[in-house]
Design an enzyme around this catalytic site. Structure first.
Site, short mmCIF file in Angstrom:
data_model
loop_
_atom_site.label_atom_id
_atom_site.label_comp_id
_atom_site.label_asym_id
_atom_site.label_seq_id
_atom_site.Cartn_x
_atom_site.Cartn_y
_atom_site.Cartn_z
CB THR A 73 -63.45 -61.69 -53.57
OG1 THR A 73 -64.06 -61.58 -52.29
CG2 THR A 73 -64.26 -62.67 -54.42
CG PHE A 76 -64.07 -61.85 -59.03
CD1 PHE A 76 -65.46 -61.86 -59.00
CD2 PHE A 76 -63.39 -61.10 -58.08
CE1 PHE A 76 -66.15 -61.15 -58.04
CE2 PHE A 76 -64.08 -60.37 -57.12
CZ PHE A 76 -65.46 -60.40 -57.09
#
Length: 360
Positions: free
Chosen positions: A257, A259
């Protein structure tokens, strides 16, 4: 002659004392830097400067420490020194134990003031209002693609992106016992449920899947009911006293992921060029044949590489779209500046979301 264990421990203790003295010398110098910054009114946190420090140390590292360990150690050293100048308030999707919290700690180090929020909207509000100085939000997952709410919020916010970090995400099934027997409900953020759907279909097909505001919130609720299980990180399991009933249940082994870190321009202006930079834009073009093709021509003409291209409905009811684009480079580079100028001239809407150093 081989040294004995007691002798080695004496040597290590002596080195530790030397390290402590040097770290305090560094902290004293950081305090002097902080005084100069306060007089000048400049930002305490400069991600491009910290990236340059770590990159230089990694280039001169002779081992046996690995470069990844060097980065983690110095990020904590700089975080502790920065906190002496002024602790950084950082908002993220809470509660404690979320991957967003882990991303914040990886980016800023552990010497921060935590501002956990219930949802992404609150992260943006806290950062825009000054309750926090920085916000950390997920924008993209390697399995499920973009986080659409984050993209929508970036469009309308006064905040800009000043950094990014990518995490390898390991989802664990957490509950009050180490067994998988009798699980009636699985709780997690919708993205996590989607990233584990094949595993859940195979191993817990009868269990209800219940979406909650964050994975850590799912873990917190699972701690209150023995028939419930949460999908979250190992840190969240430790936070709420849960057992790992099943390890690494994400469908993709290398599930990552991405960010981004956001703040007001008054908190920190765009970072200076580091040589490894990214520009994030959101644009729209007139709804006519060839408009999207024409939008990409300036990038080709000026030799600017595009690393990301996403579309989102403009919510105008006219089937118009916003395009989210990531470009390699920095606006201070002449060829990049020329491409941006030409691109802006073709767009009906044009907004720079941020310029920032690329993640390691």
């Amino acid at each position: 002659m081989t040294r004995t264990l007691p002798e080695l421990r004496v040597l290590i203790d002596a080195v530790d004392q030397d390290l402590l003295k040097l770290l305090n010398q560094r902290a004293a110098l950081a305090n002097e830097v902080g005084e100069i910054k306060r007089i000048e009114g400049s930002a305490v946190f400069r991600p491009e400067r910290e990236a340059q420090v770590i990159n230089h140390l990694q280039q001169t590292n002779a081992g046996p420490l690995k470069n990844g360990s060097v980065a983690m150690i110095w990020r904590e050293v700089m975080s502790a020194c920065r906190a002496l100048e002024a602790p950084q308030r950082v908002a993220y999707l809470g509660p404690a134990g979320t991957f967003s919290e882990e991303a914040a700690l990886r980016f800023f180090g552990s010497s921060i003031q935590h501002v956990p929020c219930d949802n992404f909207d609150e992260v943006f509000h806290a950062t825009s209002s000054g309750q926090s100085q920085y916000g950390v939000i997920p924008v993209e997952n390697s399995t499920e693609g973009v986080v659409t709410r984050s993209l929508d919020l970036l469009l309308d916010t006064p905040l800009h992106i000043i950094g990014e970090i990518s995490l390898l995400v390991r989802h664990h099934l957490l509950r009050t016992t180490a067994s998988m027997d009798g699980i009636e409900v699985v709780l997690a953020h919708p993205q996590a449920l989607a990233q584990c759907q094949h595993w859940l279909n195979t191993h817990l097909p009868q269990a209800e899947r219940r979406a909650v505001s964050s994975n850590a919130e799912g873990a917190r609720l699972a701690a209150q009911n023995p028939a419930w299980a949460g999908i979250a990180s190992e840190r969240a399991g430790s936070q709420f006293g849960l057992h790992i009933a099943a390890h690494a249940i994400q469908d993709e082994a290398y599930n990552r992921t991405r960010f981004v870190v956001v703040c007001l321009p008054s908190t920190m202006p765009a970072p200076q060029a580091t040589g490894r930079d990214c520009i994030s834009l959101v644009v729209s073009v007139p709804n006519k044949p060839g408009a999207v093709h024409d939008m990409l021509v300036p990038l080709k003409q000026h030799g600017v590489s595009m690393t990301r291209f996403e579309s989102r409905p403009a919510r105008s009811g006219q089937w118009e779209y916003f395009f989210y684009i990531d470009l390699q480079g920095h606006p201070s580079q002449p060829h990049v500046a020329a491409a941006l100028k030409d691109l802006q001239g073709l767009c009906a809407f044009y907004k720079v979301l941020g310029t920032y150093p690329l993640a390691d």
